[in-house]
Enzyme design. Structure first.
Site, short mmCIF file in Angstrom:
data_model
loop_
_atom_site.label_atom_id
_atom_site.label_comp_id
_atom_site.label_asym_id
_atom_site.label_seq_id
_atom_site.Cartn_x
_atom_site.Cartn_y
_atom_site.Cartn_z
N CYS A 443 0.98 -1.25 0.00
CA CYS A 443 -0.12 -0.13 0.03
C CYS A 443 0.74 1.30 -0.07
O CYS A 443 0.61 2.19 0.73
CB CYS A 443 -0.74 0.15 1.11
SG CYS A 443 -2.12 -1.38 0.99
N TYR A 487 -1.36 4.49 1.40
CA TYR A 487 -2.29 4.67 0.44
C TYR A 487 -2.31 6.10 -0.12
O TYR A 487 -3.24 6.75 -0.46
CB TYR A 487 -3.94 4.32 0.93
CG TYR A 487 -4.52 3.16 0.80
CD1 TYR A 487 -3.26 2.15 0.25
CD2 TYR A 487 -5.54 2.86 1.07
CE1 TYR A 487 -3.97 0.68 0.16
CE2 TYR A 487 -5.97 1.40 0.89
CZ TYR A 487 -5.19 0.49 0.43
OH TYR A 487 -5.80 -0.70 0.33
N TRP A 505 -4.38 5.63 5.45
CA TRP A 505 -4.68 4.19 5.60
C TRP A 505 -3.72 3.62 6.96
O TRP A 505 -3.92 2.63 7.75
CB TRP A 505 -4.16 3.24 4.51
CG TRP A 505 -4.38 1.79 4.56
CD1 TRP A 505 -5.45 0.66 4.85
CD2 TRP A 505 -3.24 1.14 4.78
NE1 TRP A 505 -5.00 -0.27 5.24
CE2 TRP A 505 -3.77 -0.47 5.06
CE3 TRP A 505 -2.00 1.20 4.83
CZ2 TRP A 505 -2.93 -1.53 5.41
CZ3 TRP A 505 -0.95 -0.14 4.95
CH2 TRP A 505 -1.57 -1.31 5.27
N TYR A 701 -9.93 -5.37 -6.93
CA TYR A 701 -9.03 -4.70 -5.58
C TYR A 701 -7.67 -5.46 -5.85
O TYR A 701 -7.63 -6.52 -5.89
CB TYR A 701 -9.66 -4.89 -4.36
CG TYR A 701 -9.04 -4.28 -3.11
CD1 TYR A 701 -8.79 -3.02 -3.30
CD2 TYR A 701 -8.82 -5.06 -2.10
CE1 TYR A 701 -8.29 -2.12 -2.11
CE2 TYR A 701 -8.39 -4.30 -0.98
CZ TYR A 701 -8.17 -3.08 -0.90
OH TYR A 701 -7.75 -2.51 0.25
N HIS A 702 -6.60 -4.40 -5.79
CA HIS A 702 -5.33 -4.81 -5.63
C HIS A 702 -4.87 -5.28 -7.22
O HIS A 702 -3.96 -6.10 -7.14
CB HIS A 702 -4.81 -5.78 -4.66
CG HIS A 702 -4.81 -5.18 -3.18
ND1 HIS A 702 -5.04 -5.95 -2.21
CD2 HIS A 702 -4.90 -3.89 -2.96
CE1 HIS A 702 -4.95 -5.07 -1.19
NE2 HIS A 702 -5.00 -4.15 -1.69
N HIS A 787 -3.09 0.01 -6.88
CA HIS A 787 -4.55 0.46 -6.43
C HIS A 787 -5.25 1.43 -7.17
O HIS A 787 -5.53 2.53 -6.80
CB HIS A 787 -4.27 1.10 -4.84
CG HIS A 787 -3.82 0.24 -3.70
ND1 HIS A 787 -2.53 -0.34 -3.80
CD2 HIS A 787 -4.72 -0.46 -2.89
CE1 HIS A 787 -2.54 -1.09 -2.85
NE2 HIS A 787 -3.55 -1.29 -2.37
#
Length: 844
Positions: A443, A487, A505, A701-702, A787
């Site tokens: 992240c 993030y 995050w 996601y990811h 992301h």
């Protein structure tokens, strides 16, 4: 306290509960770590348990879906199968190939090792003695002894055992005892062959396996594209119109929140129920996709058949039939043959969960055969020894990827990261654990530096900053940030410094104001005049989610346009204490978290997709153009996408078009429900999106996407949630339509010949030669993605003049706010828009 807000204590407790699911799995991993601590050769690949999280460390929400332990497709029945191997051990132990089919993980196949060991590659071939649709091979390593674990591999399939063609999957497996699902595009085959090219741990020239399974049709068609639904109508044998709007027409409205439902408010209509799509024209159809209603489980289709008709009266024999799982993922019925039809009927004979005599559907779509020259095509699935959550394109036709402290999960602040390098020439993937920087880079923020190095900041180790140098293949640490973050968003500035903003995050919530890193001093400088607050979305979980993944576009004199995902845009200056001033709204756009912003031309961005909140929120189909002229910013709505998307990834191509991959219409981390499997291509000349060839694997996601040096696109990743179904440790290369003829063969491409300087500066004139006349040249910045965010990519068309046969003079813009310092790929395009293979050069 307003509704939807949480105190620090309640949020901490909530996250602790959510983290429990992953933590339980990691407890087993921790025991493995203790057991292997005495074996240094193995320890570098063994995940360690995460450290305890305080309320300030703000871990992810690692919640696996309810059906997390179910396979993506059913395992095929192995009755009657046989197996053969290129080498097997029969003298010193029972290492026969037949052991992979005996259902006993305590027995295994092993290549010959007694006497003189056979050298790799080693092959083992499954013969199903019938043709079936196959989508994956499940490899279970032998238990106990690690010898022979497969490292580099390829998978090939054949219908007759003679014609094998090119591999359908290649990659590298992690050196651990976990079962590996090696996916590929579904196709009919009788024989499936696993070729082991190396031993994962480098312990010897061996290969082994405890069990091998094959997975069947997951309902993902190969080489198809969604048919446009304009003018279609739908009729059902039964629909609810009294107690709710359950009309058949809802399956065509593009809104998965509305649905068709069979009658239930009075006397429920008994099964079977059917719904018939009328395209009002005849088309080639090869698959039907069914999206369950989103709000409840009632009426999910179980057993089904699909039939077709040209007149709506006489329906042919079923072209697809089966039973769908009782879950919320999109299902696809792949036809046994392509049908020319006007009408397609789905008939449901059972409710998947047996809850009642009902049938419902959120959306229904039809697919037809793809034309490569219009829709592009997908290459083989490339397996990775980790989930590629972040990626960066490097010189030398390589791509860097990384996940977290572990290959398939995240958590804690462990001080190391699993990384991998994909060699784009050979397809080989090599894995490395990076621990010398003390940085778990899950992240992160990413910036591609002026000299071509990759700066990675924050994440699980929220204050750390690390640098990867592709020239030396080495990682080093640099000074910690002043503000710990996860993030966050980053971009390189026109000055060569790196700017960072946001990131609640991890490292505590709020106060994630801007700061700048200097490559000269290797230090960070705070920008008290650049607060994160005005750039945040109105997420209900603010600021934890509201300051994530900002869209940053660097311009002249160290300035930055923060173009989103908040509906409010802002100008940022980075000299002195810095400033942040409003730049207007993105036309009528709302907040668009987990959407994309793509610079497709000088001073022009396309923004698309996203949702009002980070999770459990409807995504949008909307797209906007944002144009910069000095300090003036103008935003306008362009054509909508065919499908709503959040968690998608977008890539600008050398011809200025923008391709968008994957995403969900209703965003939920670690879920493949409401997946959008059909990419789309935006054309700036028309402002419209067109569908591209369907993907074989969901990318939500990811996940990531990157432009490659040969003009193709890598799309991969998704998941990182431990023992869950939605981990996708793989990727595939998409060939855009500008490179293909209708039969799928490559179009002739121009080639850049002669020398191109490896380093140059803004404002220079380059002389470039080509093997044939070309129409234009363009610089594409080497980019990094994670992301759904890629603040590094940008496209810069160059002014060019002919300078003799096959020779051109190219003018590189003098403004470093246009030609941001860093690595670029130089493409030549012919009159049809076909790009050359690029040449790398550094502009700084």
């Amino acid at each position: 306290m307003r509704s939807g807000r949480f105190t620090a204590r309640s949020r901490s407790l909530r996250r602790a509960r959510l983290y429990l699911a992953l933590g339980l799995g990691l407890a087993l991993v921790g025991l493995t770590t203790l057991f292997t601590a005495a074996r240094p050769a193995m320890a570098d690949l063994t995940p360690e348990p995460p450290e305890h999280h305080s309320a300030m460390s703000s871990p992810h929400h690692p919640v696996a879906p309810a059906n997390a332990m179910e396979p993506a497709a059913a395992a095929l029945d192995r009755t009657g199968w046989t197996v053969s191997a290129g080498s097997e051990e029969t003298s010193s132990e029972n290492g026969r190939a037949a052991n992979v089919l005996d259902g006993d993980t305590g027995t295994f196949w092993h290549s010959r090792w007694s006497g003189t060991a056979d050298r790799p590659p080693h092959t083992i071939t499954l013969d199903m003695h019938r043709t079936a649709v196959v989508s994956a091979l499940v490899y279970r390593p032998r238990t106990g002894n690690p010898n022979g674990r497969v490292g580099e591999y390829s998978i090939s399939v054949s219908k007759d055992g003679q014609d094998w063609g090119s591999p359908v999957a290649t990659g590298t497996l992690a050196d651990d005892a976990a079962a590996k699902t090696l996916g590929f595009a579904p196709q009919g085959a009788r024989f499936v062959r696993l070729t082991a090219l190396t031993e994962a741990g480098g312990r010897g020239p061996w290969a082994s396996a405890a069990e091998l399974d094959l997975l069947g049709d997951p309902g993902t068609p190969q080489a198809t594209v969604d048919l446009p639904r304009t003018g279609w109508t739908a009729a059902a044998s039964s629909e609810e119109s009294g107690a709710e709007d359950g009309r058949a027409a809802n399956v065509l409205d593009g809104d998965p929140g509305t649905f068709w439902h069979s009658r239930w408010s009075t006397a429920a209509a008994p099964l079977p129920h059917s719904i018939t799509l009328d395209m009002h024209r005849t088309a080639d159809v090869s698959a039907l996709s069914y999206q369950p209603r989103r709000d409840r489980t009632n009426g999910r289709a179980g057993a089904y058949t699909v039939t077709t008709s040209t007149d709506g009266t006489s329906f042919r024999a079923p072209v697809a039939q089966g039973t769908w799982r009782d879950d919320d993922t999109v299902k696809t019925a792949t036809f046994t043959r392509t049908e020319k039809a006007r009408f397609v009927r789905l008939t449901v004979t059972t409710e998947a969960g047996g809850r009642g005599p009902w049938t419902s559907a959120g959306e229904i779509r039809l697919s037809g055969p793809a034309d490569p020259s219009v829709h592009g095509s997908w290459g083989r699935i490339i397996g990775f020894p980790l989930v590629p959550v972040a990626t960066a394109v490097l010189p030398g036709e390589k791509m860097l990827a990384w996940s977290a402290y572990a290959t398939d999960r995240f958590g804690g602040s462990n001080g190391y990261t699993q990384t991998a390098i994909l060699d784009l020439k050979t397809g080989k993937v090599t894995q490395r654990r990076v621990d010398n920087t003390g940085h778990d880079m899950f992240c992160p923020g990413i910036a591609m530096l002026a000299d071509g190095r990759v700066l990675v900041t924050g994440g699980s180790n929220a204050e750390k900053a690390s640098i990867y140098d592709p020239a030396t293949d080495q990682w080093t640490e640099t000074t910690d940030m002043n503000v710990p973050r996860g993030y966050q968003a980053m971009t390189l500035l026109s000055t060569g410094d790196a700017f960072v903003l946001g990131g609640s995050w991890s490292g505590g919530e709020g106060g994630k104001d801007g700061e700048v890193w200097s490559p000269k001093t290797q230090t960070w400088r705070k920008l008290p005049g650049v607060p994160a607050g005005p750039a945040m979305t109105d997420d209900p979980d603010t600021p934890f989610r509201a300051d994530n993944h900002m869209w940053l576009h660097a311009t002249s004199d160290g300035k930055v346009l923060q173009a989103g995902p908040s509906k409010q845009m802002n100008w940022i200056t980075t000299t002195g204490d810095g400033t942040l001033t409003p730049a207007g709204t993105r036309a009528d756009s709302g907040d668009a978290m987990n959407g994309n912003a793509v610079p497709y031309d000088v001073g022009k961005l396309l923004t698309l997709g996203g949702s009002p909140a980070y999770e459990k929120s409807d995504a949008t189909r909307r797209a906007y153009t944002v144009s910069l002229s000095g300090e003036k910013v103008e935003a306008a709505r362009t054509g909508d996408m065919e499908q709503a998307r959040g968690f998608s990834n977008s890539v600008v191509l050398p011809d200025g078009k923008v391709a968008v991959f994957g995403g969900q219409s209703y965003v939920v981390p670690f879920s493949d429900a409401t997946s959008v499997m059909t990419p789309e291509l935006w054309d700036p000349a028309t402002g419209r999106f067109t569908s591209l060839a369907t993907m074989a694997v969901p990318r939500n996601y990811h996940s990531v996407a990157n432009l490659l040096p040969d003009g193709r696109i890598f799309s991969g990743g998704g998941g990182l949630c431990g023992d869950c179904e939605t981990n996708h440790p793989d990727g595939a290369v998409f060939t855009p339509p500008y490179l293909l003829d209708a039969d799928g063969t490559p179009k002739p491409r121009p080639a850049i010949t002669g020398q191109v300087p490896s380093r140059t500066t803004p404002g220079v004139t380059l002389t470039v030669t080509t093997d044939k006349p070309v129409e234009s040249f363009v610089l594409m910045r080497a980019a990094a993605a994670t992301h759904s965010t890629d603040n590094d990519q940008r496209r810069i068309p160059l002014k060019s003049t002919a300078a003799g046969e096959g020779s051109y003079k190219l003018s590189v813009p003098s403004d470093p706010g246009v030609v941001l310092p860093g690595n670029y790929m130089l493409f030549a395009l012919d009159a049809d828009g076909v790009p050359s293979v690029s040449r790398f050069l550094t502009i700084a």
